[in-house]
Motif scaffolding. Sequence first.
Motif, PDB file in Angstrom:
ATOM      1  N   TYR A   1      -3.001   9.767  -5.006  1.00 59.47           N
ATOM      2  CA  TYR A   1      -1.599   9.513  -4.662  1.00 59.47           C
ATOM      3  C   TYR A   1      -1.103   8.231  -5.327  1.00 59.47           C
ATOM      4  N   MET A   2      -1.911   7.184  -5.283  1.00 67.24           N
ATOM      5  CA  MET A   2      -1.518   5.928  -5.923  1.00 67.24           C
ATOM      6  C   MET A   2      -1.353   6.125  -7.428  1.00 67.24           C
TER       7      MET A   2
ATOM      8  N   HIS B   1      -7.874   8.092  -4.958  1.00 70.61           N
ATOM      9  CA  HIS B   1      -6.795   7.309  -5.561  1.00 70.61           C
ATOM     10  C   HIS B   1      -5.665   8.167  -6.106  1.00 70.61           C
TER      11      HIS B   1
ATOM     12  N   HIS C   1       0.833  -1.204   0.000  1.00 67.41           N
ATOM     13  CA  HIS C   1       0.000   0.000   0.000  1.00 67.41           C
ATOM     14  C   HIS C   1       0.869   1.256   0.000  1.00 67.41           C
ATOM     15  N   LEU C   2       0.337   2.318  -0.597  1.00 71.09           N
ATOM     16  CA  LEU C   2       0.957   3.641  -0.543  1.00 71.09           C
ATOM     17  C   LEU C   2      -0.066   4.640  -0.037  1.00 71.09           C
ATOM     18  N   SER C   3       0.415   5.619   0.715  1.00 68.04           N
ATOM     19  CA  SER C   3      -0.480   6.643   1.237  1.00 68.04           C
ATOM     20  C   SER C   3       0.328   7.897   1.578  1.00 68.04           C
TER      21      SER C   3
ATOM     22  N   GLN D   1      -4.785   0.234  -3.360  1.00 67.99           N
ATOM     23  CA  GLN D   1      -5.311   1.391  -2.633  1.00 67.99           C
ATOM     24  C   GLN D   1      -5.729   0.970  -1.224  1.00 67.99           C
TER      25      GLN D   1
ATOM     26  N   GLY E   1      -1.301  -0.752 -10.469  1.00 67.19           N
ATOM     27  CA  GLY E   1      -2.172  -0.352  -9.373  1.00 67.19           C
ATOM     28  C   GLY E   1      -3.486  -1.100  -9.334  1.00 67.19           C
TER      29      GLY E   1
ATOM     30  N   ALA F   1       5.679   6.695  -1.111  1.00 65.60           N
ATOM     31  CA  ALA F   1       6.356   6.019  -2.218  1.00 65.60           C
ATOM     32  C   ALA F   1       7.878   5.957  -2.014  1.00 65.60           C
TER      33      ALA F   1
ATOM     34  N   VAL G   1       0.642  -2.130  -6.387  1.00 64.71           N
ATOM     35  CA  VAL G   1       0.186  -1.409  -5.202  1.00 64.71           C
ATOM     36  C   VAL G   1      -1.337  -1.425  -5.145  1.00 64.71           C
TER      37      VAL G   1
END
Length: 302
Positions: free
Chosen positions: A68-69, A66, A27-29, A58, A79, A39, A56
């Motif tokens: 940023y992803m 979404h 995950h990325l946030s 969400q 993604g 990231a 990745v």
Amino acid sequence: MMMKFLMIHILLCLSFTQPLTLDTHYHLSPVPLPPAATAPSYDAFSSSLGLKNTVVTQPAKTMSDHSYMLEHLSATRRGVALLTPPLPPDAPSFTARPHPTAVTDAQSYSALSQSNPYLSGARFNPSLWPSTGGVPSEFLRLYAHLGSPPDGFDPSRSESFGSPSRSRNGVASLLLMSGGWAAHEDLALRLVSLSPTTPVVVDHMGFCPLGREGDVAYGRLLDLVKDAENVYVRCSAPFRTGEGYEEVGRERVEGLVRAKGERALWGTDWPFEGRAEEWMRVCEGLGVEDGPGEKLYGFDES
């Protein structure tokens, strides 16, 4: 003599172990989940493991936003969107509306994927859906849409064949919390029956904890993997299955590889998994490989 033979056997097995270089789940946030999941932080982590390609997903923390992803998707980072349940018709006017990048149905997914070619699928999380009414009809249509050919696909052209990702709109993934496979098996079977052409990944080994009940549920999941054409299992988040990762490997991953190794995927579940390298080595030793995930998410096309 027997000891010498055993050592040679072990060395041969090690020499044929393929290192994993594809992380199919993390995950990325822009905000801590927690922990931090930016990231740059992930890129440093993945570099330390020697990873080359990643997928990745969400996170629920940022839900329908979404942006940023999507900003960080690339040829080496695909993604997976998170479905946002539709608002009921009688929702008060002050109810927060989904973000412009929200995925609520097949139409919104198509719009997002057309502008972001590295978006490769959507995650279905029943714990986020309305408590009454069953599966939202919009989600059923999206599930079928993921398994249908993309606009412009021509099966008569040889270049249309090869990776499964070329012939359909995306991959579905199932996060079956709150009871795991044992509680949600009927839902999964309904989806698979609805659209046999939709590739579906059961996340985190179906949330089947070690022990008799979990073993029975996992056995039924493996039966589906063997019988269905497009069902995969993600070997990730072992801490949700048991404390000893070697035991989790023996009881879950080994059975999957033996039943149908070409349906086994590996993922770190970063930033939640603190023993990712240990889990990586366990899965490598049991024969989990990059190939299935590379084909599923289209990295073999790059």
